[in-house]
Write a protein that holds these residues in place. Structure first.
Motif, PDB file in Angstrom:
ATOM      1  N   HIS A   1       0.859  -1.177   0.000  1.00  9.85           N
ATOM      2  CA  HIS A   1       0.000   0.000   0.000  1.00  9.85           C
ATOM      3  C   HIS A   1       0.898   1.232   0.000  1.00  9.85           C
ATOM      4  CE1 HIS A   1      -3.605  -2.350   0.756  1.00  9.85           C
ATOM      5  NE2 HIS A   1      -2.864  -3.051   1.606  1.00  9.85           N
ATOM      6  N   THR A   2       0.535   2.217  -0.802  1.00  6.34           N
ATOM      7  CA  THR A   2       1.359   3.416  -0.942  1.00  6.34           C
ATOM      8  C   THR A   2       0.827   4.540  -0.063  1.00  6.34           C
ATOM      9  OG1 THR A   2       1.921   2.821  -3.206  1.00  6.34           O
ATOM     10  CG2 THR A   2       2.297   5.096  -2.572  1.00  6.34           C
ATOM     11  N   PHE A   3       1.747   5.139   0.673  1.00  3.29           N
ATOM     12  CA  PHE A   3       1.480   6.307   1.500  1.00  3.29           C
ATOM     13  C   PHE A   3       2.434   7.407   1.056  1.00  3.29           C
ATOM     14  CE2 PHE A   3       0.283   2.600   3.882  1.00  3.29           C
ATOM     15  CZ  PHE A   3      -0.889   2.957   4.516  1.00  3.29           C
ATOM     16  N   LEU A   4       2.157   8.632   1.447  1.00  4.95           N
ATOM     17  CA  LEU A   4       3.030   9.755   1.127  1.00  4.95           C
ATOM     18  C   LEU A   4       3.669  10.267   2.404  1.00  4.95           C
ATOM     19  CD1 LEU A   4       4.075  11.842  -0.952  1.00  4.95           C
ATOM     20  CD2 LEU A   4       2.075  13.236  -0.353  1.00  4.95           C
ATOM     21  N   SER A   5       5.005  10.315   2.423  1.00  5.17           N
ATOM     22  CA  SER A   5       5.707  10.902   3.566  1.00  5.17           C
ATOM     23  C   SER A   5       6.041  12.349   3.226  1.00  5.17           C
ATOM     24  CB  SER A   5       6.977  10.119   3.907  1.00  5.17           C
ATOM     25  OG  SER A   5       7.977  10.344   2.949  1.00  5.17           O
ATOM     26  N   ILE A   6       5.861  13.194   4.208  1.00  4.38           N
ATOM     27  CA  ILE A   6       6.130  14.623   4.041  1.00  4.38           C
ATOM     28  C   ILE A   6       7.024  15.065   5.195  1.00  4.38           C
ATOM     29  CG2 ILE A   6       5.110  16.938   3.886  1.00  4.38           C
ATOM     30  CD1 ILE A   6       2.432  15.334   3.170  1.00  4.38           C
ATOM     31  N   SER A   7       8.152  15.662   4.858  1.00  2.00           N
ATOM     32  CA  SER A   7       9.087  16.193   5.852  1.00  2.00           C
ATOM     33  C   SER A   7       9.312  17.669   5.545  1.00  2.00           C
ATOM     34  CB  SER A   7      10.437  15.476   5.776  1.00  2.00           C
ATOM     35  OG  SER A   7      10.290  14.115   6.029  1.00  2.00           O
ATOM     36  N   VAL A   8       9.194  18.479   6.558  1.00  2.00           N
ATOM     37  CA  VAL A   8       9.459  19.912   6.414  1.00  2.00           C
ATOM     38  C   VAL A   8      10.531  20.270   7.434  1.00  2.00           C
ATOM     39  CG1 VAL A   8       8.489  22.235   6.501  1.00  2.00           C
ATOM     40  CG2 VAL A   8       7.052  20.317   5.737  1.00  2.00           C
TER      41      VAL A   8
ATOM     42  N   TYR B   1      -3.815  10.035   8.667  1.00  2.00           N
ATOM     43  CA  TYR B   1      -2.381  10.300   8.741  1.00  2.00           C
ATOM     44  C   TYR B   1      -1.848  10.112  10.152  1.00  2.00           C
ATOM     45  CZ  TYR B   1      -4.050  14.941  10.251  1.00  2.00           C
ATOM     46  OH  TYR B   1      -4.688  15.972  10.893  1.00  2.00           O
ATOM     47  N   ILE B   2      -0.536   9.946  10.225  1.00  2.00           N
ATOM     48  CA  ILE B   2       0.181  10.015  11.485  1.00  2.00           C
ATOM     49  C   ILE B   2       1.172  11.163  11.358  1.00  2.00           C
ATOM     50  CG2 ILE B   2      -0.148   7.589  12.075  1.00  2.00           C
ATOM     51  CD1 ILE B   2       2.768   7.072  11.252  1.00  2.00           C
ATOM     52  N   MET B   3       1.527  11.721  12.502  1.00  2.00           N
ATOM     53  CA  MET B   3       2.346  12.919  12.459  1.00  2.00           C
ATOM     54  C   MET B   3       3.192  13.020  13.719  1.00  2.00           C
ATOM     55  SD  MET B   3       0.780  16.643  11.613  1.00  2.00           S
ATOM     56  CE  MET B   3       1.714  18.121  11.833  1.00  2.00           C
ATOM     57  N   CYS B   4       4.188  13.869  13.667  1.00  2.00           N
ATOM     58  CA  CYS B   4       5.043  14.123  14.823  1.00  2.00           C
ATOM     59  C   CYS B   4       4.269  14.892  15.888  1.00  2.00           C
ATOM     60  CB  CYS B   4       6.283  14.904  14.385  1.00  2.00           C
ATOM     61  SG  CYS B   4       5.923  16.563  13.782  1.00  2.00           S
ATOM     62  N   GLY B   5       4.939  15.257  16.956  1.00  2.00           N
ATOM     63  CA  GLY B   5       4.328  15.919  18.092  1.00  2.00           C
ATOM     64  C   GLY B   5       3.655  17.251  17.801  1.00  2.00           C
ATOM     65  N   ALA B   6       3.845  17.820  16.626  1.00  2.00           N
ATOM     66  CA  ALA B   6       3.211  19.091  16.294  1.00  2.00           C
ATOM     67  C   ALA B   6       1.700  18.958  16.105  1.00  2.00           C
ATOM     68  CB  ALA B   6       3.838  19.679  15.023  1.00  2.00           C
TER      69      ALA B   6
ATOM     70  N   ILE C   1      11.289  10.180   9.349  1.00  2.00           N
ATOM     71  CA  ILE C   1      10.127   9.407   8.882  1.00  2.00           C
ATOM     72  C   ILE C   1      10.239   7.966   9.366  1.00  2.00           C
ATOM     73  CG2 ILE C   1       9.041   8.435   6.808  1.00  2.00           C
ATOM     74  CD1 ILE C   1       8.207  11.354   7.339  1.00  2.00           C
ATOM     75  N   GLU C   2      11.441   7.409   9.340  1.00  2.00           N
ATOM     76  CA  GLU C   2      11.632   6.029   9.797  1.00  2.00           C
ATOM     77  C   GLU C   2      11.259   5.879  11.270  1.00  2.00           C
ATOM     78  OE1 GLU C   2      14.004   7.834   8.091  1.00  2.00           O
ATOM     79  OE2 GLU C   2      13.547   6.861   6.177  1.00  2.00           O
TER      80      GLU C   2
ATOM     81  N   LEU D   1       7.488   5.867  11.658  1.00  2.00           N
ATOM     82  CA  LEU D   1       6.912   4.557  11.322  1.00  2.00           C
ATOM     83  C   LEU D   1       7.007   3.562  12.471  1.00  2.00           C
ATOM     84  CD1 LEU D   1       8.219   4.047   7.686  1.00  2.00           C
ATOM     85  CD2 LEU D   1       5.814   4.205   8.382  1.00  2.00           C
ATOM     86  N   GLU D   2       8.077   3.649  13.256  1.00  2.00           N
ATOM     87  CA  GLU D   2       8.334   2.663  14.308  1.00  2.00           C
ATOM     88  C   GLU D   2       7.889   3.109  15.700  1.00  2.00           C
ATOM     89  OE1 GLU D   2       9.151  -0.311  13.418  1.00  2.00           O
ATOM     90  OE2 GLU D   2       9.400   0.337  11.346  1.00  2.00           O
ATOM     91  N   ALA D   3       7.514   4.361  15.850  1.00  2.00           N
ATOM     92  CA  ALA D   3       7.175   4.897  17.173  1.00  2.00           C
ATOM     93  C   ALA D   3       5.756   4.527  17.594  1.00  2.00           C
ATOM     94  CB  ALA D   3       7.310   6.417  17.164  1.00  2.00           C
ATOM     95  N   PRO D   4       5.559   4.308  18.888  1.00  2.00           N
ATOM     96  CA  PRO D   4       4.194   4.137  19.389  1.00  2.00           C
ATOM     97  C   PRO D   4       3.481   5.492  19.392  1.00  2.00           C
ATOM     98  CG  PRO D   4       5.759   4.063  21.202  1.00  2.00           C
ATOM     99  CD  PRO D   4       6.557   4.163  19.938  1.00  2.00           C
TER     100      PRO D   4
END
Length: 100
Positions: free
Chosen positions: A12-19, A35-40, A66-67, A70-73
């Motif tokens: 399955h294809t997802f899009l990763s976005i890093s700013v 989506y999943i996202m960082c603490g922001a 991004i890696e 993917l692995e973080a709870p």
């Protein structure tokens, strides 16, 4: 700098976005469902003020790549994510697979 990269997870294809921002990075991985996202990410805002939008999302804190995302709870998830079986503590990769 902004980076957009496709990520394949279990075919399955997802899009990763890093700013890249001063002193931090904004990270997210998305598809057409959620989506999943960082603490922001402000899960409280999505659950309370934007509840009618039924956003499916989860937040992981302390991730720098991004890696790692993917692995973080997930530290918190929206009510709509919970309806899909995504709970606090679900690994990012598993949460994304629940969004297919």
């Amino acid at each position: 700098m902004i980076s957009l990269q496709p990520i394949n997870i279990a075919d399955h294809t997802f899009l990763s976005i890093s700013v890249e921002l001063p002193k931090t990075n904004l990270l997210m991985i998305t598809n057409e469902i959620g989506y999943i996202m960082c603490g922001a990410l402000d899960v409280g805002l999505l659950n309370e003020k934007l509840k009618d939008r039924k956003v499916i999302a989860g937040r992981a804190v302390g991730v720098k790549t991004i890696e790692e995302l993917l692995e973080a709870p997930l530290e918190s998830v929206t009510y709509e994510a919970e309806n899909l079986g995504i709970k606090k503590g679900t690994i990012g990769r598993d949460a994304l697979l629940a969004m297919i």
